[in-house]
Design an enzyme around this catalytic site. Structure first.
Site, PDB file in Angstrom:
ATOM      1  N   GLY A  50       0.771  -1.248   0.000  1.00 57.74           N
ATOM      2  CA  GLY A  50       0.000   0.000   0.000  1.00 57.74           C
ATOM      3  C   GLY A  50       0.798   1.292   0.000  1.00 57.74           C
ATOM      4  CD  GLU A 104       1.688   0.974   7.697  1.00 57.35           C
ATOM      5  OE1 GLU A 104       0.888   0.377   6.947  1.00 57.35           O
ATOM      6  OE2 GLU A 104       1.695   0.854   8.927  1.00 57.35           O
ATOM      7  CG  ASP A 108      -7.816   0.568   9.634  1.00 55.67           C
ATOM      8  OD1 ASP A 108      -8.486   1.335  10.330  1.00 55.67           O
ATOM      9  OD2 ASP A 108      -8.300  -0.447   9.100  1.00 55.67           O
ATOM     10  CB  THR A 109      -6.190  -1.612  13.746  1.00 54.49           C
ATOM     11  OG1 THR A 109      -5.158  -2.357  13.103  1.00 54.49           O
ATOM     12  CG2 THR A 109      -7.534  -1.976  13.173  1.00 54.49           C
ATOM     13  N   GLY A 110      -3.483   0.157  13.338  1.00 53.81           N
ATOM     14  CA  GLY A 110      -2.116   0.360  13.808  1.00 53.81           C
ATOM     15  C   GLY A 110      -1.385  -0.945  14.066  1.00 53.81           C
ATOM     16  CB  THR A 112       0.405  -2.996   9.594  1.00 51.32           C
ATOM     17  OG1 THR A 112      -0.810  -3.639   9.252  1.00 51.32           O
ATOM     18  CG2 THR A 112       1.481  -3.329   8.595  1.00 51.32           C
ATOM     19  CE  LYS A 136      -9.370   3.571   6.682  1.00 58.04           C
ATOM     20  NZ  LYS A 136     -10.024   2.279   6.401  1.00 58.04           N
ATOM     21  CG  ASP A 164      -5.562  -3.633  -1.923  1.00 57.80           C
ATOM     22  OD1 ASP A 164      -5.067  -3.113  -0.905  1.00 57.80           O
ATOM     23  OD2 ASP A 164      -6.056  -4.773  -1.923  1.00 57.80           O
ATOM     24  NE  ARG A 170      -2.062  -3.276  -4.452  1.00 56.76           N
ATOM     25  CZ  ARG A 170      -2.175  -3.402  -3.127  1.00 56.76           C
ATOM     26  NH1 ARG A 170      -2.043  -2.348  -2.355  1.00 56.76           N
ATOM     27  NH2 ARG A 170      -2.419  -4.572  -2.585  1.00 56.76           N
TER      28      ARG A 170
END
Ligand code: IMP
Ligand code: MG
Length: 184
Positions: A50, A104, A108-110, A112, A136, A164, A170
């Site tokens: 991403g 990145e 999102d949630t963090g 990764t 996010k 994606d 992408r």
């Protein structure tokens, strides 16, 4: 750069960030990062897939010397729900005493970012910071310092500019919000 027309009929979306706004924001980030990393040996570590388009643009807005590495982290299968996280590949070059900037596309949630950070810290870099095009925060789990980001986004699923939906879109030169089909 002129872009081709992409067939989006199969995927309803709303435009969130047009290309010129993204480019402007990336230039601002590049200036800030250049100032913050002056005189430091900077490693730009891209999180695939991403982050790749954002990273390509970002490094061309950074004026200090840097080296580029990639790490692969997959947390999504074929759905928009978080799945299992797999981190693979990783820097060949030693990161000891280097300043690492993790790139990145979206945090999102963090999960990764946090897993990659944990793995990197074992390599004893001088510092590790995160830069993401999209942040996010509404879905964040626990504490995570995202020092640099392009835009805040709500709890929407977004596509384009490297991001994606089921591996597609992408290549969109802008960021769009996916309009989910109603279930049932
Ligand atoms: P996290 O581990 O929850 O922070 O999720 C990060 C990863 O989930 C990103 O690197 C993306 O691959 C994926 N992801 C999260 N939100 C989106 C989105 O809105 N569009 C596309 N991919 C997303
Ligand atoms: Mg994905």
């Amino acid at each position: 750069m002129k872009h081709v027309d992409i067939d989006l009929k199969a995927q309803p979306f709303e435009l969130l960030f047009p290309q010129d706004r993204i480019e402007q924001r990336i230039r601002d980030l590049g200036r800030r990062i250049s100032a913050d990393y002056a005189g430091k040996n900077l490693v730009i570590l891209g999180v695939l897939k991403g982050g790749f388009i954002f990273m390509a643009d970002l490094i061309r807005s950074i004026s200090v010397p840097l080296v580029v590495e990639f790490i692969s982290a997959n947390s999504y299968g074929s759905t928009t729900d978080p799945g299992q996280l797999i981190v693979s590949g990783g820097p060949i070059r030693s990161l000891r005493d280097r300043h690492v900037l993790l790139v990145e596309g979206v945090v999102d949630t963090g999960r990764t970012a946090r897993s990659v950070m944990t793995a990197l810290k074992r390599l004893e870099p001088s510092s590790v910071e995160i830069v993401t095009l999209l942040n996010k925060t509404s879905r964040r789990e626990g504490d995570l310092t995202v020092k640099y980001y392009g835009f805040d986004v709500g709890d929407d699923f977004v596509i384009g500019y490297g991001l994606d939906h089921n591996q597609l879109y992408r290549n969109l030169p802008f960021i769009g919000k996916v309009i989910m089909k109603q279930k049932g």
